[in-house]
Structures are given as C-alpha cells and as structure tokens.
Scaffold this active site. Structure first.
Site, PDB file in Angstrom:
ATOM      1  N   SER A 138      34.422  57.992  37.559  1.00 58.69           N
ATOM      2  CA  SER A 138      34.830  59.320  38.039  1.00 58.69           C
ATOM      3  C   SER A 138      35.797  59.945  37.040  1.00 58.69           C
ATOM      4  O   SER A 138      35.733  61.138  36.749  1.00 58.69           O
ATOM      5  CB  SER A 138      35.530  59.202  39.393  1.00 58.69           C
ATOM      6  OG  SER A 138      34.687  58.598  40.321  1.00 58.69           O
ATOM      7  N   HIS A 179      28.289  54.993  41.778  1.00 59.31           N
ATOM      8  CA  HIS A 179      28.620  54.643  43.170  1.00 59.31           C
ATOM      9  C   HIS A 179      27.345  54.637  44.033  1.00 59.31           C
ATOM     10  O   HIS A 179      27.165  53.762  44.884  1.00 59.31           O
ATOM     11  CB  HIS A 179      29.587  55.675  43.776  1.00 59.31           C
ATOM     12  CG  HIS A 179      30.946  55.711  43.145  1.00 59.31           C
ATOM     13  ND1 HIS A 179      31.509  56.871  42.650  1.00 59.31           N
ATOM     14  CD2 HIS A 179      31.868  54.742  42.944  1.00 59.31           C
ATOM     15  CE1 HIS A 179      32.717  56.610  42.189  1.00 59.31           C
ATOM     16  NE2 HIS A 179      32.966  55.334  42.343  1.00 59.31           N
ATOM     17  N   LYS A 223      48.063  60.685  46.704  1.00 59.32           N
ATOM     18  CA  LYS A 223      49.229  61.338  46.081  1.00 59.32           C
ATOM     19  C   LYS A 223      49.089  61.352  44.570  1.00 59.32           C
ATOM     20  O   LYS A 223      49.778  62.011  43.859  1.00 59.32           O
ATOM     21  CB  LYS A 223      50.541  60.596  46.414  1.00 59.32           C
ATOM     22  CG  LYS A 223      50.391  59.545  47.435  1.00 59.32           C
ATOM     23  CD  LYS A 223      51.630  58.662  47.558  1.00 59.32           C
ATOM     24  CE  LYS A 223      51.607  57.851  48.811  1.00 59.32           C
ATOM     25  NZ  LYS A 223      50.860  56.633  48.854  1.00 59.32           N
ATOM     26  N   ARG A 246      31.103  46.973  36.703  1.00 56.01           N
ATOM     27  CA  ARG A 246      30.453  47.536  35.514  1.00 56.01           C
ATOM     28  C   ARG A 246      30.606  46.499  34.408  1.00 56.01           C
ATOM     29  O   ARG A 246      29.940  45.506  34.379  1.00 56.01           O
ATOM     30  CB  ARG A 246      31.112  48.864  35.117  1.00 56.01           C
ATOM     31  CG  ARG A 246      30.682  50.008  35.989  1.00 56.01           C
ATOM     32  CD  ARG A 246      31.646  51.146  35.926  1.00 56.01           C
ATOM     33  NE  ARG A 246      32.883  50.784  36.606  1.00 56.01           N
ATOM     34  CZ  ARG A 246      33.857  51.630  36.875  1.00 56.01           C
ATOM     35  NH1 ARG A 246      33.759  52.880  36.503  1.00 56.01           N
ATOM     36  NH2 ARG A 246      34.931  51.235  37.509  1.00 56.01           N
TER      37      ARG A 246
HETATM   38  P1  ADP Z   1      38.852  52.666  42.765  1.00 58.48           P
HETATM   39  O1  ADP Z   1      39.921  53.687  42.591  1.00 58.48           O
HETATM   40  O2  ADP Z   1      38.989  51.783  43.956  1.00 58.48           O
HETATM   41  O3  ADP Z   1      38.460  51.900  41.511  1.00 58.48           O
HETATM   42  P2  ADP Z   1      36.444  54.152  42.402  1.00 58.48           P
HETATM   43  O4  ADP Z   1      35.973  55.294  43.215  1.00 58.48           O
HETATM   44  O5  ADP Z   1      36.744  54.409  40.963  1.00 58.48           O
HETATM   45  O6  ADP Z   1      37.648  53.581  43.165  1.00 58.48           O
HETATM   46  O7  ADP Z   1      35.401  52.970  42.511  1.00 58.48           O
HETATM   47  C1  ADP Z   1      35.047  52.383  43.727  1.00 58.48           C
HETATM   48  C2  ADP Z   1      34.212  51.153  43.445  1.00 58.48           C
HETATM   49  O8  ADP Z   1      33.014  51.524  42.787  1.00 58.48           O
HETATM   50  C3  ADP Z   1      34.869  50.115  42.535  1.00 58.48           C
HETATM   51  O9  ADP Z   1      34.435  48.838  42.951  1.00 58.48           O
HETATM   52  C4  ADP Z   1      34.314  50.435  41.180  1.00 58.48           C
HETATM   53  O10 ADP Z   1      34.323  49.309  40.330  1.00 58.48           O
HETATM   54  C5  ADP Z   1      32.910  50.835  41.560  1.00 58.48           C
HETATM   55  N1  ADP Z   1      32.290  51.719  40.578  1.00 58.48           N
HETATM   56  C6  ADP Z   1      32.786  52.847  40.039  1.00 58.48           C
HETATM   57  N2  ADP Z   1      31.927  53.389  39.143  1.00 58.48           N
HETATM   58  C7  ADP Z   1      30.858  52.548  39.127  1.00 58.48           C
HETATM   59  C8  ADP Z   1      29.632  52.504  38.371  1.00 58.48           C
HETATM   60  N3  ADP Z   1      29.355  53.421  37.455  1.00 58.48           N
HETATM   61  N4  ADP Z   1      28.784  51.501  38.629  1.00 58.48           N
HETATM   62  C9  ADP Z   1      29.110  50.563  39.544  1.00 58.48           C
HETATM   63  N5  ADP Z   1      30.228  50.510  40.250  1.00 58.48           N
HETATM   64  C10 ADP Z   1      31.101  51.488  40.041  1.00 58.48           C
END
Ligand code: ADP
Length: 165
Positions: free
Chosen positions: A133, A20, A44, A95
């Site tokens: 995550s 992120h 939730k 990704r």
């Molecule tokens: P969501 O539940 O909306 O997928 P995330 O917190 O998992 O929320 O991810 C938010 C954004 O960040 C999404 O666009 C996701 O694809 C991107 N993202 C998550 N991990 C990575 C990563 N390792 N590299 C690049 N983008 C990522």
C-alpha cells in the site's frame, strides 16, 4: 479441500491492493469466511484513507462474494478481537523474506497472549511480491501508473484523494 471456519485477515489496508485480494482469495479456499479487519489503533499514524473509506473500498471489491467476506474494523488487541468474532485463525500474507522478521515477532507475541489462536501465513502470488500500500501511494503521488496493482475502484479513489490533498 474441505473448507472450515472463520479466519481474520488483519491489516491497515490503506488502501487494499491486488496483493491483499490475492491473499483473501487464497484464504477462501481454506476457510468458509474471511473477515478483513482494519486495525484502527494505527489510524493516528497518518493513513491516507479514513477507516470508513477503507471499509467502503474493501466492501466494493468483495461484494460479489456475499457473506463469505466481511469487512470490519477493530481497535482492541488482535487476539481478543479474533476470539470475539468466533475465529481462531489469523491470516497474514508473506511477500519477500523482508516480511518475515516482523511477522514472526507478531505471531510469537500473539501466541503468547492467546495460545489457541493460530497465525496462518499465506505466500502471495508471484505477480504481487512487490506490491505494498505504501509504495502504491508513493507512486500515485508522483504521478505514476498503478493501474495493474489495485482494483479500478481503488485507483479512482486514490487519484481523487491525492489530487485533493
Ligand atoms: P500491516 O500494516 O498490518 O502490515 P497491511 O495492510 O500493509 O497491514 O498488510 C496486511 C497483511 O497483508 C500483512 O500480512 C501483509 O504482509 C500482507 N500483504 C500486504 N501486501 C501484500 C502483497 N502484495 N501480497 C501478499 N500479502 C500482502
């Protein structure tokens, strides 16, 4: 490159990872301000961290950048929230190909709902392709080392949280 405007980077950020952070840093090369916006309507769902904890962790990570990065949370429609904060760009990170279908659906839906809000996809750095995550939480809960995948401040909170749960 001349930077312009405000972009909203929405997600769960449960917790924020180096992937992120990479996307926020890339977005800051294009936009003046990035709002990292935690979607709370998904809270939730069994998130590990509360929204307040996630806000605090993201704030700690970007505190050196002053007003260029803001942290917020929202529970309304993403496109409405984006317009409300004066932005017309949504940032999403890509990704692998596996992200594409879901992201394509979301972007198409959001475009239908509010055509003047653009979704901007940024490709992650190659060291972050495999970080999510979800995986970070799973590995920590099984006693694995994720120190290269999240900032130190997040790692401390993760270990504490998993010990107490
Ligand atoms: P969501 O539940 O909306 O997928 P995330 O917190 O998992 O929320 O991810 C938010 C954004 O960040 C999404 O666009 C996701 O694809 C991107 N993202 C998550 N991990 C990575 C990563 N390792 N590299 C690049 N983008 C990522």
């Amino acid at each position: 490159m001349a930077r312009k405007g405000i972009a909203v980077y929405p997600g769960s950020f449960d917790p924020i990872t180096n992937g992120h952070i990479d996307i926020v840093q890339r977005a800051l090369r294009v936009f003046d301000h990035v709002i990292v916006a935690i979607a709370t309507n998904r809270a939730k769902d069994g998130s590990l961290f509360t929204v307040a904890e996630r806000v605090a962790m993201i704030g700690e990570v970007f505190k050196g950048l002053g007003s260029r990065v803001k942290v917020d949370s929202f529970d309304d429609l993403l496109v409405n929230y984006t317009a409300k904060v004066g932005a017309n760009v949504i940032i999403r990170g890509l990704r692998a190909v596996s992200d594409f279908e879901y992201e394509f659906q979301m972007a198409t839906m959001n475009r239908g709902l509010k055509p003047d809000v653009e979704t901007f996809f940024m490709m992650t750095g190659e060291s972050y392709f495999y970080i999510s995550s979800h995986l970070v939480k799973e590995v920590v809960s099984l006693g694995g080392d994720v120190s290269g995948l999240v900032p130190k401040s997040v790692l401390r909170r993760l270990q504490k949280k998993i010990k107490s749960s």
